[in-house]
Motif scaffolding. Structure first.
Motif, PDB file in Angstrom:
ATOM      1  N   ASP A   1      -9.031  -0.712 -10.524  1.00  0.00           N
ATOM      2  CA  ASP A   1      -8.405  -1.988 -10.184  1.00  0.00           C
ATOM      3  C   ASP A   1      -6.895  -1.812 -10.186  1.00  0.00           C
ATOM      4  OD1 ASP A   1      -8.640  -4.971  -9.793  1.00  0.00           O
ATOM      5  OD2 ASP A   1      -7.311  -4.885 -11.544  1.00  0.00           O
ATOM      6  N   GLU A   2      -6.248  -2.302  -9.153  1.00  0.00           N
ATOM      7  CA  GLU A   2      -4.787  -2.287  -9.064  1.00  0.00           C
ATOM      8  C   GLU A   2      -4.318  -3.703  -8.769  1.00  0.00           C
ATOM      9  OE1 GLU A   2      -3.529   0.734  -6.276  1.00  0.00           O
ATOM     10  OE2 GLU A   2      -4.194   2.348  -7.615  1.00  0.00           O
ATOM     11  N   SER A   3      -4.024  -4.434  -9.833  1.00  0.00           N
ATOM     12  CA  SER A   3      -3.528  -5.814  -9.729  1.00  0.00           C
ATOM     13  C   SER A   3      -4.475  -6.719  -8.944  1.00  0.00           C
ATOM     14  CB  SER A   3      -2.129  -5.830  -9.119  1.00  0.00           C
ATOM     15  OG  SER A   3      -1.240  -5.060  -9.895  1.00  0.00           O
ATOM     16  N   GLY A   4      -5.779  -6.614  -9.238  1.00  0.00           N
ATOM     17  CA  GLY A   4      -6.750  -7.495  -8.614  1.00  0.00           C
ATOM     18  C   GLY A   4      -7.309  -7.020  -7.297  1.00  0.00           C
ATOM     19  N   ARG A   5      -6.987  -5.799  -6.903  1.00  0.00           N
ATOM     20  CA  ARG A   5      -7.561  -5.225  -5.680  1.00  0.00           C
ATOM     21  C   ARG A   5      -7.923  -3.773  -5.948  1.00  0.00           C
ATOM     22  NH1 ARG A   5      -3.298  -3.303  -1.482  1.00  0.00           N
ATOM     23  NH2 ARG A   5      -1.941  -2.169  -2.891  1.00  0.00           N
ATOM     24  N   PRO A   6      -8.796  -3.189  -5.129  1.00  0.00           N
ATOM     25  CA  PRO A   6      -9.198  -1.809  -5.394  1.00  0.00           C
ATOM     26  C   PRO A   6      -8.093  -0.808  -5.079  1.00  0.00           C
ATOM     27  CG  PRO A   6     -10.410  -2.705  -3.509  1.00  0.00           C
ATOM     28  CD  PRO A   6      -9.555  -3.800  -4.044  1.00  0.00           C
TER      29      PRO A   6
END
Length: 166
Positions: free
Chosen positions: A98-103
């Motif tokens: 996860d990178e700030s709510g996105r893959p």
């Protein structure tokens, strides 16, 4: 962009969840008068958020053929999701941090020898990727109220062209 495939191991998969196999057991116990070996506590079942309850289902996956283009990932923010193959066929596991709510950048693993996986709550992953033939999986995940599915379309798809890296 080509996505390399690594063999599924408990250590490599740990950032995303647990590999379901006897070697990953927290404890091994002899039960039933010594006639049964229990591989205990292999993966947590995390489904109680917002009043959730455990579900046991069977998913039947149609086989994918190479090349496989990965254009979307999903996650379950309210609970874990475990897949245990009911046949001895390989399948692919594609996950991403996860990178700030996105893959983030996807990673691919080849599961063999009846290895299962349990995705931790919130782990980005591709839906079931059966190989070779129609394959059944025992699935343990979350039922109940609340929205437990988020999908993300990748801006830059990745393609699995070979299993030779595994």
């Amino acid at each position: 962009m080509s996505l390399p495939v690594a063999l599924l191991t408990a250590d490599a998969f740990r950032p995303f969840g647990e590999v379901i196999e006897p070697d990953n057991a927290a404890e091994i116990r002899l039960i039933n008068g010594g006639t049964t070996t229990r591989f205990h506590d292999i993966a947590p079942v995390d489904v109680s958020s917002q009043g959730g309850r455990p579900l046991i289902s069977i998913f039947r996956g149609k086989p994918f053929a190479l090349p496989i283009e990965i254009t979307m990932l999903e996650r379950h923010p309210l609970g874990s999701q475990a897949f245990m193959p009911l046949s001895n066929r390989p399948y692919l596991v594609v996950v991403a941090p996860d990178e700030s709510g996105r893959p983030g950048r996807p990673q691919a693993f080849l599961a063999t020898d009846r290895q299962g996986v349990s995705y931790s709550r919130g782990t980005w992953h591709h839906p079931l990727l059966a190989l070779e033939d129609v394959s059944d999986f025992l699935v343990i995940d979350r039922g109940g109220t609340g929205s437990n599915l988020q999908e993300w379309m990748l801006t830059q798809p990745v393609t699995i062209t070979a299993l030779s890296n595994a």
